[in-house]
Design a protein around this motif. Structure first.
Motif, PDB file in Angstrom:
ATOM      1  N   CYS A   1       0.836  -1.201   0.000  1.00  0.00           N
ATOM      2  CA  CYS A   1       0.000   0.000   0.000  1.00  0.00           C
ATOM      3  C   CYS A   1       0.870   1.249   0.000  1.00  0.00           C
TER       4      CYS A   1
ATOM      5  N   LYS B   1       0.940  -7.032  -5.994  1.00  0.00           N
ATOM      6  CA  LYS B   1      -0.201  -6.135  -6.192  1.00  0.00           C
ATOM      7  C   LYS B   1       0.039  -4.885  -5.357  1.00  0.00           C
TER       8      LYS B   1
ATOM      9  N   ILE C   1      -1.982  -1.130  -3.745  1.00  0.00           N
ATOM     10  CA  ILE C   1      -3.217  -0.398  -3.477  1.00  0.00           C
ATOM     11  C   ILE C   1      -2.849   1.036  -3.129  1.00  0.00           C
TER      12      ILE C   1
ATOM     13  N   TYR D   1      -3.879   3.816  -1.119  1.00  0.00           N
ATOM     14  CA  TYR D   1      -4.815   3.959  -0.002  1.00  0.00           C
ATOM     15  C   TYR D   1      -5.456   5.342   0.070  1.00  0.00           C
TER      16      TYR D   1
ATOM     17  N   HIS E   1      -8.300   4.664  -2.820  1.00  0.00           N
ATOM     18  CA  HIS E   1      -9.093   3.458  -2.616  1.00  0.00           C
ATOM     19  C   HIS E   1      -9.088   3.069  -1.135  1.00  0.00           C
TER      20      HIS E   1
ATOM     21  N   PHE F   1      -8.426   0.483   1.364  1.00  0.00           N
ATOM     22  CA  PHE F   1      -7.633  -0.737   1.259  1.00  0.00           C
ATOM     23  C   PHE F   1      -8.378  -1.958   1.797  1.00  0.00           C
TER      24      PHE F   1
ATOM     25  N   GLN G   1     -11.639  -2.611   1.493  1.00  0.00           N
ATOM     26  CA  GLN G   1     -12.532  -3.092   0.434  1.00  0.00           C
ATOM     27  C   GLN G   1     -11.721  -3.699  -0.713  1.00  0.00           C
ATOM     28  N   GLU G   2     -10.572  -3.120  -1.008  1.00  0.00           N
ATOM     29  CA  GLU G   2      -9.737  -3.650  -2.088  1.00  0.00           C
ATOM     30  C   GLU G   2      -9.247  -5.053  -1.744  1.00  0.00           C
TER      31      GLU G   2
ATOM     32  N   ASN H   1     -12.025  -7.406  -2.304  1.00  0.00           N
ATOM     33  CA  ASN H   1     -12.195  -7.661  -3.735  1.00  0.00           C
ATOM     34  C   ASN H   1     -11.178  -8.688  -4.241  1.00  0.00           C
ATOM     35  N   LEU H   2      -9.971  -8.619  -3.691  1.00  0.00           N
ATOM     36  CA  LEU H   2      -8.884  -9.484  -4.156  1.00  0.00           C
ATOM     37  C   LEU H   2      -8.920 -10.863  -3.515  1.00  0.00           C
TER      38      LEU H   2
END
Length: 337
Positions: A183, A200, A202, A204, A207, A209, A211-212, A215-216
């Motif tokens: 992040c 990956k 993110i 922050y 987005h 983090f 919820q991300e 999702n992942l």
């Protein structure tokens, strides 16, 4: 000597460059180190501001992490000589104390250290790289391996991944064979983290983090076959409003690792997640001297990169602390007297 000196706690203007600070004098068991590089940490920001419950003797010379060459050897010192390349372990493990806080640190031309704090710098490691290791990389190594036991096949979420601790945590996790979600606060930093090895990223800021991660990797649950959803390990040394979200993304039996609280030490807590998901909250504070040797081996072998974002001359030490405070750094900042 020239030094960056704090004479009272406060903002950036309290760290001032001075040209006539008294030279340190070696006592029994002391050495004087001609500083070649000192790296800064967020701890230096706290020292300059002042920390509740910690009294810093004034005037103070900050800088926990110091590398240089021995300029003078005090009485009772054996096994070391002028010109030896040394890293100073910031922790005085015999008499007690911390460089840059209770004892003068590395933001000066000269620094006094106890002989038992010295670690020899290998020929293949630069002064700047050596100075970057103890506080950030040493803590990261202890947090990820000694206490966190990161393992192959695990998923690791790192908050503040672009800082000195974060870039080392990322590399150690990848060396162990873990999948890393890093992040960062800007897309530019996220791109550099991918280049460093993150699987990956993110942002922050743009987005959420939590919820991300859902999702992942799915939303963790103890029911309906969802015990494998979520993250195995979260590295969170920011605290603040990221703390409860970090608990919420961990799978059953997951670990939350912390070594600091740069965004706030007294966050809202939700202990329901800790007991419901049988989570482990693991703190790490510092490093062992042997960890520094391990880090030297990893750096010299090329397995671990020391990320130095910027180097400042001693007269601009206040600016060096400010960029850390403003979170405008990727990796480490060093000052070179």
């Amino acid at each position: 000597m020239k030094a960056a000196v704090v004479r009272e706690h406060g903002g950036p203007d309290r760290l001032n460059f001075e040209t006539g600070f008294p030279d340190p004098k070696p006592g029994e068991g002391d050495v004087i180190v001609a500083v070649k590089a000192a790296s800064l940490n967020y701890h230096d920001v706290f020292t300059r501001r002042g920390m509740p419950g910690i009294k810093v003797p004034m005037p103070a010379i900050m800088g926990l992490d110091t590398a240089g060459e021995i300029a003078e050897v005090g009485p009772g010192v054996s096994g070391w000589k002028r010109g030896d390349r040394v890293l100073v372990d910031p922790i005085n493990r015999v008499e007690g104390g911390l460089m840059g806080e209770t004892m003068h640190g590395g933001l000066a031309e000269l620094c006094k250290a106890r002989v038992h704090q010295l670690v020899r710098i290998p020929d293949g490691v630069s002064y700047a790289d050596a100075a970057a290791l103890p506080c950030a990389y040493g803590t990261a190594l202890r947090m990820m391996t000694t206490n966190g036991h990161v393992a192959k096949g695990e998923t690791v979420l790192i908050l503040g991944a672009s800082g000195g601790v974060g870039v080392c945590c990322l590399q150690i996790a990848k060396l162990a064979g873990a999948e890393v979600v890093a992040c960062a606060g800007t897309d530019a930093k996220a791109k550099r983290l991918m280049e460093l090895g993150a699987d990956k990223t993110i942002n922050y800021v743009t987005h959420d983090f939590q919820q991300e991660v859902y999702n992942l990797y799915g939303k963790p649950t103890r029911r309906g076959g969802g015990t494998d959803r979520g993250i195995d390990m979260v590295v969170n040394y920011t605290g603040g409003d990221t703390w409860v979200k970090s608990l919420r993304v961990l799978k059953v039996g997951g670990r939350l690792l912390t070594c600091g609280a740069t965004a706030g030490f007294d966050p809202k807590e939700d202990i329901r997640f800790i007991w419901t998901f049988e989570l482990q909250v693991l703190g790490s504070n510092g490093w062992d001297p042997e960890d520094l040797i391990t880090l030297f081996d990893l750096v010299e072998s090329g397995k671990l990169k020391v990320l130095i974002d910027k180097a400042y001359p001693l007269e601009n030490a206040a600016d060096a602390v400010r960029v850390i405070e403003d979170r405008k750094v990727f990796g480490k900042v060093v000052v070179t007297p």
